[in-house]
Structure formats: C-alpha cells, structure tokens
Design an enzyme around this catalytic site. Structure first.
Site, mmCIF file in Angstrom:
data_model
loop_
_atom_site.group_PDB
_atom_site.id
_atom_site.type_symbol
_atom_site.label_atom_id
_atom_site.label_comp_id
_atom_site.label_asym_id
_atom_site.label_seq_id
_atom_site.Cartn_x
_atom_site.Cartn_y
_atom_site.Cartn_z
ATOM 1 C CE1 TYR A 50 -3.038 -3.030 0.477
ATOM 2 C CE2 TYR A 50 -3.565 -2.248 2.674
ATOM 3 C CZ TYR A 50 -3.756 -3.153 1.654
ATOM 4 O OH TYR A 50 -4.659 -4.168 1.815
ATOM 5 C CB ILE A 230 -10.579 -4.193 7.643
ATOM 6 C CG1 ILE A 230 -10.438 -5.187 6.474
ATOM 7 C CG2 ILE A 230 -10.077 -4.820 8.936
ATOM 8 C CD1 ILE A 230 -8.986 -5.469 6.112
ATOM 9 C CG ASN A 242 -18.222 2.587 7.503
ATOM 10 O OD1 ASN A 242 -19.347 2.589 7.023
ATOM 11 N ND2 ASN A 242 -17.132 2.741 6.767
#
Length: 283
Positions: A50, A230, A242
């Site tokens: 990432y 996640i 969320n």
C-alpha cells in the site's frame, strides 16, 4: 483492548471492526488513521504494497499523542508482499515494516498465495519472523480453503486469520468452515462491496427497520458472523457511520435474507495467481 466486540483466536482478542487503508495516499492514511482511533476503532490494517505503512504509524502516534488511545489497545496488521516470499526477502520486509510503522505489528500476513518458492520456505520464514519478535501473530490473505489448510499444516504457529474479499454478494461457506476447523478467523476486505451495497433494496429495507444505512447493516451482518470487517474510507463522516454498528441486532431472518444476496459473479477483486482457484460455491 477495549470492550468492543472481538473474536479470540489462539488467545488473542482481535476487534471485529477495523479500519482499512488500502488505496489511501500517505497524507490521507495518516489523517484517517488518527481520526479512526479518535472515533473508537482499535484495529488498523495496512500492507507493505500500500506504500503507506510509515503514514499509518504516524497516524497512530498522532492519536496516542492526542490522548485518544494507548498502543496496547490497538491491533495493527500488515502484510508481506508476494515478491518477498523467500526466507531472506520475507525477513527483510518484516524488519522494514517494523521500521516504517515504528511499531511491531500484532499480525503479519502473507498477502496472496504464491506457487514459488516452496511453501515450506515461506511458512518457515513467517514463523521465524514471529520467533524473532517482528510480529505477535501470523496469518494469511486471499488463500482458498485447500491452500488455507495446507498452509496451517506447514506452520508451527496458529495462522490466526485469512483476510479475503467478503460481502453480501459473495458466498464464503467453505472458507468459513475451514477457518472454524483450523481454529482461525476470517477477515473481510471490501466488506461494503466497494459501495455497491448502498443501493441494494434488501439492505435498504432492513436498514429502515433499524434506523441504519445499508453499510451499517452489512457491517453488522459480518460482525454477527464473527467475521472481522475492515472497511476503508477517506471521509471522517463515513468512518463515524461505519463505527456506529454496536447498538442494534439483526434477526436470523434478516441475516438469511442478506446471505441470499450472494451471486456467482459477485467477486470484485480477482487477482489470485493462476496456479490457484477460488472455492467453487455454486456447484
């Protein structure tokens, strides 16, 4: 850890709701990790590939400095990229990840299954990373059920989770059964189907019954299965939404209705090595 819902695997309590950082730039990742920890998330997920591990570490330090959280209350996950599956490469990347994060991760995953080098070498090196203190626990990502079982047979330590794509449009019964058999857990990436759930009539209807959004219903559905979720977002308001999933419960009938949304073409991220294939759930 906090008193949030968690699944205990091999003696470790892993919060069932985490914050993902895939595709977040370093600047956004730092801000959003700090904000997520302020909101109350206690599980942060990243990966070497990432290119934001250092920023994730900075975000954690920002939250600690602000008094929002202590390091020991955070479950931190990162992943070994497939180019580093040889022993030397894996150990070097594990050390690099520790240095970039500025913290020892709680969980180190193999990012995708790979045919070479031999799995004995890769699983041996992953266990060695744990023995050397470069991670507290180890696990997998994107492994079909047969490969999941094979990997555990080659691993001295428990593989505490298998992180895979999972949302209402995928059926994962075989992989969930394998995890249960192996004393492991499933972690869902893209749990909101990259936003596709927002317009789903079934999820909208169920949400109205609880005063919740389709996304909140979906995350609750995962949590009630003891699946770790996640979700990733670059918006603070969405991260807050969320997280607001701990004050309601889906009925068995509602859970079954969501399971019924699964379809053969539901997979969004099919990047598995051609040497492997996903579980056939539709025979």
């Amino acid at each position: 850890m906090t008193d949030q819902p968690a699944i205990t695997v091999d003696g470790h309590a892993i919060p069932l709701l985490g914050f993902g950082t895939w595709n977040l730039t370093p600047e956004v990742a730092r801000t959003m990790v700090a904000e997520a920890l302020r909101i109350g998330y206690r599980h942060i997920d990243t990966a070497w590939i990432y290119h934001n591990e250092a920023a994730v570490g900075d975000g954690i330090r920002d939250a600690i400095a602000a008094g929002h959280v202590a390091r020991e209350d955070i479950w931190l996950t990162t992943k070994i990229w497939v180019a580093h599956f040889d022993r030397e490469g894996l150990l070097n990347q594990a050390r690099e990840s520790v240095a970039s994060l500025g913290f020892t991760p709680d969980l180190l995953l193999l990012h995708w299954p790979k045919a070479e080098p031999a799995w004995e070498e890769t699983l041996g090196a992953l266990n060695e990373a744990k023995d050397l203190g470069l991670t507290r626990t180890i696990g997998l990502s994107n492994f079909p059920s047969a490969e999941f079982r094979k990997a555990q047979s080659l691993s001295k330590a428990r593989l505490v989770t298998n992180q895979v794509e999972y949302h209402p449009y995928l059926k994962l019964s075989k992989l969930k059964a394998a995890a249960k058999e192996l004393g492991s857990a499933i972690t869902a990436w893209s749990p909101l189907a990259q936003g596709a759930i927002a317009d789903d009539p079934t999820l909208i209807e169920i949400g109205k019954a609880h005063g919740k959004t389709p996304g909140q219903v979906t995350l609750r559905w995962l949590i009630q299965q003891n699946v770790i979720a996640i979700p990733r977002t670059s918006k603070v308001s969405r991260a807050e939404e969320n997280f607001d999933v701990f004050d309601f419960q889906l009925t068995e009938e509602e859970v079954d209705r969501i399971h019924a949304l699964a379809r053969p073409d539901g997979r969004l991220g099919d990047w598995i090595d051609p040497a492997f294939k996903w579980d056939e759930e539709w025979a």
